[in-house]
Design an enzyme around this catalytic site. Structure first.
Site, short mmCIF file in Angstrom:
data_model
loop_
_atom_site.label_atom_id
_atom_site.label_comp_id
_atom_site.label_asym_id
_atom_site.label_seq_id
_atom_site.Cartn_x
_atom_site.Cartn_y
_atom_site.Cartn_z
N GLY A 141 -13.20 -3.12 0.63
CA GLY A 141 -14.58 -2.63 0.69
C GLY A 141 -14.93 -1.75 -0.49
N ARG A 154 0.83 -1.22 0.00
CA ARG A 154 0.00 0.00 0.00
C ARG A 154 0.86 1.26 0.00
NH1 ARG A 154 -5.04 -2.11 3.66
NH2 ARG A 154 -6.36 -2.52 1.85
#
Ligand code: AMP
Length: 415
Positions: free
Chosen positions: A395, A36
């Site tokens: 999500g 990330r």
């Protein structure tokens, strides 16, 4: 099309940027996967090349509005400095404290500051200090954050499905706004695939619960040519056809819905593929992800799972059946493992499917994988580099597949 970094002037400006640095840490607070952080480097390098002073906002874990020292972003600032090859300033305490504001004010062009975990403050998620929902407190917090930049860049794809102070709240207080290169890339891949897929278009969905993915299935049934369902989700569908599933994870309150999804698929002429055999076990330790001593593990002859056993993976005949449809696909979207892939003995189905998806991608198909477990699975299979695109959003990726609007994107201006 959203306005992007290259559409606005950031030269020499103070730039406030939201990124997703929610990385895994081990017990010694060492980062175990820095993907990330790495994925934000192109945007950060661009900003530094433009001589911007860069103030980064991020969160880590779920500290629930309290200062939790183990969830400090300090280790991230060190790793980011290594990746950029230049020091990254970091101020402990709080992201909107006096010291942080001073550091942001004094930041010179070409310098970089990482603010402490946004979620140490309940206001980030729209709550007051006492924990109640409070939009006034959230606004005030957003305004404080916004005061640290002249330009706002949204590059945290992993959190754009949340309406938080740092993703949506800051927007109205910063005039110049754009999405960063990571968000631009995510939107480009996901939109292209959902709006203009090369056909046949196949979705592979797995994981533990149908209830989490009903909206994804509903939306994809309007777009795909075929859906493969694996993981525990498949058991609710099979049970809704009257097939016994032993002690498998079944959502009994979702059986009617499963039937209506079947019917919708039939009406839309979408191939709806379920496993035709299963790896089953008499015992499993879900907490420690292992098979306890004395457990009986076997493969079923057909869809039925006998009493006293639970399904934990798809069987070889299912892999065979799914391989045909995977090999013919030109576009593949994948979310969710097809079995309890964390347990070595039950990872075969997921690993084999990952290899098949890699094989067709090598031959020119487009493959997109999203969701923490699915990404971990393709990494475990050693084929992550062969996928066309791996989304950084869990999500947010699912919300996109549901066809829902993402607040952190909607709030950004168009070109
Ligand atoms: P999700 O977060 O819904 O994508 O679910 C991922 C989880 O589903 C993983 O932790 C898997 O171990 C779990 N899972 C996949 N297949 C099964 C199964 N047959 N029984 C129980 N859990 C499963």
């Amino acid at each position: 099309m959203k306005r992007t970094l290259e559409d606005i002037d950031v030269k020499g400006k103070k730039v406030l940027i939201r990124v997703d640095y929610n990385v895994p840490l081990n017990g010694n607070l060492k980062i175990t996967n820095d993907k990330r952080i790495v994925s934000t480097i192109p945007t950060l390098r661009y900003l530094l090349n433009e001589n911007a002073a860069v103030v980064i906002m991020a969160h880590l874990g779920r500290p629930k509005g309290k200062v939790v020292p183990e969830m400090s972003l300090m280790p991230v600032s060190v790793r980011l400095g290594e990746l950029l090859g230049k020091p990254v300033k970091f101020v402990g305490g709080g992201c909107v404290g006096v010291e942080s504001k001073k550091a942001a004010n004094n930041l010179a062009p070409g310098e970089i500051l990482l603010l402490e975990n946004l979620r140490f403050h309940p206001e980030e998620e729209g709550r007051s200090k006492s924990g109640e929902k409070n939009s006034v407190a959230m606004e005030a917090f957003a305004k404080e954050l916004a005061s640290m930049g002249e330009v706002f860049i949204q590059d945290a794809f992993g959190t754009v499905h949340r309406s938080h102070a740092s993703t949506v709240g800051v927007v109205k207080y910063v005039k110049d706004r754009a999405v960063g290169f990571l968000v631009e890339k995510e939107l480009k891949f996901l939109r292209e695939v959902l709006e203009n897929p090369k056909r046949p278009f196949l979705a592979i969905l797995g994981g533990s619960k149908v209830s989490d993915k009903i909206d994804v299935i509903e939306n994809l049934l309007d777009k795909v040519d075929a859906i493969i369902i694996g993981g525990a989700m498949a058991y609710s569908f099979l049970k809704s056809c009257g097939i016994s599933m032993g002690t498998s994870l079944v959502e009994n309150d979702k059986l009617d819905l499963s039937v209506s999804l079947f019917k919708k698929a039939e009406g839309k002429k979408v191939d709806f593929l379920l496993p035709v055999d299963h790896v089953i076990t008499s015992k499993i330790d879900f907490l420690n992800k292992n098979v306890p001593n004395g457990a009986i593990v076997k493969t079923t002859l057909n869809e039925m799972i006998p009493d006293g056993f639970m399904g934990v993976d798809i069987g070889l005949r299912s892999i065979d059946k799914f391989s045909e449809i995977i090999r013919s696909a030109k576009t593949i979207v994948w979310n969710g493992p097809l079995g309890v892939f964390e347990v070595g003995d039950f990872s075969k189905g997921t690993i084999e499917v990952a290899k098949l998806v890699a094989e067709v991608t090598d031959k020119g198909a487009i493959s997109i994988v999203g969701g923490g477990d699915s990404v971990a699975a393709v990494e475990k299979a050693g084929v992550d580099k062969r996928m066309s695109y791996i989304s950084t959003g869990g999500g947010a990726f699912l919300k996109f597949l549901e066809g829902k609007e993402l607040p952190g994107i909607v709030s950004m201006p168009n070109k």
